[in-house]
Design an enzyme around this catalytic site. Structure first.
Site, PDB file in Angstrom:
ATOM      1  N   SER A 149      -7.614   8.823   5.452  1.00  0.00           N
ATOM      2  CA  SER A 149      -6.328   9.102   6.084  1.00  0.00           C
ATOM      3  C   SER A 149      -6.452  10.222   7.119  1.00  0.00           C
ATOM      4  CB  SER A 149      -5.297   9.428   5.000  1.00  0.00           C
ATOM      5  OG  SER A 149      -3.987   9.338   5.500  1.00  0.00           O
ATOM      6  N   ASP A 281      -1.490  -1.557   3.523  1.00  0.00           N
ATOM      7  CA  ASP A 281      -1.314  -0.116   3.670  1.00  0.00           C
ATOM      8  C   ASP A 281       0.067   0.160   4.255  1.00  0.00           C
ATOM      9  OD1 ASP A 281      -1.406   2.606   4.521  1.00  0.00           O
ATOM     10  OD2 ASP A 281      -3.581   2.505   4.682  1.00  0.00           O
ATOM     11  N   HIS A 310      -2.785   2.119   0.630  1.00  0.00           N
ATOM     12  CA  HIS A 310      -3.349   3.279   1.321  1.00  0.00           C
ATOM     13  C   HIS A 310      -4.291   4.062   0.409  1.00  0.00           C
ATOM     14  CE1 HIS A 310      -3.540   6.283   4.450  1.00  0.00           C
ATOM     15  NE2 HIS A 310      -3.190   7.235   3.602  1.00  0.00           N
TER      16      HIS A 310
END
Length: 330
Positions: A149, A281, A310
């Site tokens: 991320s 996601d 995610h």
């Protein structure tokens, strides 16, 4: 560019026992079956001469907490965590790769986890410089840098600005990562509207504790999907990590992960780069992130995971870890 699409695997069934003796028995059995290395083997290995955790002080006086496990002469893997978490988010990967003989290093971003809750520097340039400070302190070479991320953006900036020029990076992995840029702009029409990130800031400022619970219990791990196997422990661990950090760092970090254009960072990445993303996601949509990033890096491979969320590094570590190992050894 190569594109692979492995199928999702079913999670192991959860169970709960109430009797103390049964719990002890299950714990011993599970430890024997699941840990990538035995307790006896780990305890009998020679000392590496460095502690499991420490701090490095950056040029602007910030104490960055890091973990450094495994033998000094093994290939290092450096883990860069996502927002608003800490190095603890890499537990499943650090234990796995430690058991495979690697040296594993992870650190808390400034303002996050156990690092200094400093007022300034909550941007990709400082994030990358802090990563470099850890790498230089430990003199890591031939390292594989893995970022999730926001940590993926951190890896891209670090590799382009520090790692490659210093000759310290062997490979890179971007997992569910934010580059090239998340926010919608004239040059990025597929991005998310600024209102989305303004909403994050508003919720964080109004009630950070509840906001973090809502994110972890909902879209981050896909626990809001029908039929999802919800883990209360995972939710509370996410909340624990988030609440350890600074509200100011988290607030300003939203701008860093959403508005930083990392197109040039990606173009500069010449090391083999694996780009991994779940197609479900809900935090960082794949179409405007990984599918673009893999076209910008010089030696990129995209791996798409059907139905994965995610936070797939946690929910599907049994799938992701072997894929990471195959890339590192390949």
């Amino acid at each position: 560019m190569r594109v692979e699409n492995p199928q999702a695997q079913a999670d192991a069934p959860a169970f709960a026992l109430s009797r103390r003796d049964a719990l002890i028995g299950v714990a011993v059995t599970a430890a024997s079956a699941l840990l990538p290395f035995s307790v006896s083997a780990a305890s009998s290995s020679p000392s590496t001469g460095h502690g499991p955790m420490d701090f490095v002080t950056t040029k602007d006086g910030v104490d960055i907490f890091f973990k450094d496990w495994g033998p000094r002469d093994a290939q290092p893997i450096v883990f860069h965590h996502g927002w608003p978490l800490s190095s603890d988010d890499w537990d499943a990967q650090m234990l796995y790769f430690l058991g495979k003989g690697f040296r594993v290093v992870a650190f808390d971003r400034r303002g996050h986890g156990r690092s200094t809750q400093v007022s300034d520097g909550h941007d990709m340039d400082h994030y990358a410089a802090d990563a470099s400070a850890v790498v230089e302190k430990l003199d890591l070479k031939n390292a594989v840098h893995i970022g999730h991320s926001t940590g993926g953006g951190q890896v891209a900036r670090y590799v382009a600005k520090f790692g490659q020029p210093q000759g310290r990076v062997a490979k890179a992995v971007l997992v569910s990562a934010v580059p090239p840029i998340m926010v919608k702009t004239a040059s990025n029409p597929g991005g998310l509207p600024m209102e989305v990130f303004d909403g994050f800031r508003a919720q964080l400022a109004a009630n950070r504790a509840q906001f973090f619970l809502d994110v972890a219990a909902g879209p981050f791990y896909g626990f809001n999907r029908p039929g999802a196997k919800v883990s209360q422990g995972v939710i509370e661990n996410w909340w624990r990590q988030g609440m350890m950090g600074s509200a100011k760092a988290h607030y300003e970090g939203i701008k860093a992960f959403s508005e930083t254009d990392q197109t040039e960072d990606l173009k500069a990445m010449s090391v083999p780069t694996l780009v991994m993303h779940g197609d479900d996601d809900q935090i960082v949509p794949i179409a405007d992130s990984s599918e673009l990033s893999v076209k910008l890096v010089q030696k990129g491979t995209l791996k798409v995971y059907k139905g994965f969320p995610h936070g797939m590094l946690t929910t599907h570590a049994d799938v992701i870890n072997p894929d990471l190992l195959a890339f590192i050894k390949g």
